[in-house]
Write a protein that holds these residues in place. Sequence first.
Motif, PDB file in Angstrom:
ATOM      1  N   SER A  48      -0.092  -5.291  -0.640  1.00  0.00           N
ATOM      2  CA  SER A  48      -0.614  -3.937  -0.462  1.00  0.00           C
ATOM      3  C   SER A  48       0.300  -3.124   0.446  1.00  0.00           C
ATOM      4  O   SER A  48       1.102  -3.676   1.198  1.00  0.00           O
ATOM      5  N   SER A 108       3.185   2.128  -6.238  1.00  0.00           N
ATOM      6  CA  SER A 108       2.247   1.018  -6.071  1.00  0.00           C
ATOM      7  C   SER A 108       1.467   0.766  -7.366  1.00  0.00           C
ATOM      8  O   SER A 108       1.280  -0.384  -7.767  1.00  0.00           O
ATOM      9  N   GLY A 133      -1.940  -2.974  -4.374  1.00  0.00           N
ATOM     10  CA  GLY A 133      -3.009  -2.207  -3.754  1.00  0.00           C
ATOM     11  C   GLY A 133      -2.466  -1.164  -2.785  1.00  0.00           C
ATOM     12  O   GLY A 133      -1.512  -1.418  -2.048  1.00  0.00           O
ATOM     13  N   VAL A 169      -5.347   1.520  -8.156  1.00  0.00           N
ATOM     14  CA  VAL A 169      -4.939   0.611  -7.075  1.00  0.00           C
ATOM     15  C   VAL A 169      -5.400   1.104  -5.702  1.00  0.00           C
ATOM     16  O   VAL A 169      -5.079   0.501  -4.684  1.00  0.00           O
ATOM     17  N   LEU A 213      -7.508   1.581  -2.506  1.00  0.00           N
ATOM     18  CA  LEU A 213      -8.441   0.737  -1.751  1.00  0.00           C
ATOM     19  C   LEU A 213      -8.806   1.419  -0.427  1.00  0.00           C
ATOM     20  O   LEU A 213      -8.390   0.984   0.638  1.00  0.00           O
TER      21      LEU A 213
END
Length: 133
Positions: A22, A41, A47, A91, A93
């Motif tokens: 991430s 990403s 993430g 993606v 979060l």
Amino acid sequence: MGLSEVTVAQAEAAQRIAPIASVQNLYNLTDRSAEDLLDWSAEQGIGFIPWFPLATGQLTGQGSPLTELATQHGATPSQLALAWLLKRSPVMLPIPGTSSVAHLEDNLAGALLELTDDEFETLSKTGAAQPAA
């Protein structure tokens, strides 16, 4: 590994050394300076954790598109900002901070909101017009 506050070039360099799980950069409705990293990403399936995800600043004034849409959805501006983030990328979060169960539940309700494509575009244009936080 996870990376924070990096550019695409820095993430690519790190990726040559070890797998990246991430990246975490400042990103929200009013500050999209990491837009290229978010897109990278998504292309990589990595993430993206936006820090300061609920920065809505001047977008919450009376009559603002964010406030009007929140009212139409029976939601808060913060919930709508979370819904916008989640619609922006698969993606994404977001991890909004909280200090109480009630605030946590309020944030979770943002994940249940479904913005139309038109609503998403309206918020995108409105947020992009604001000075970075």
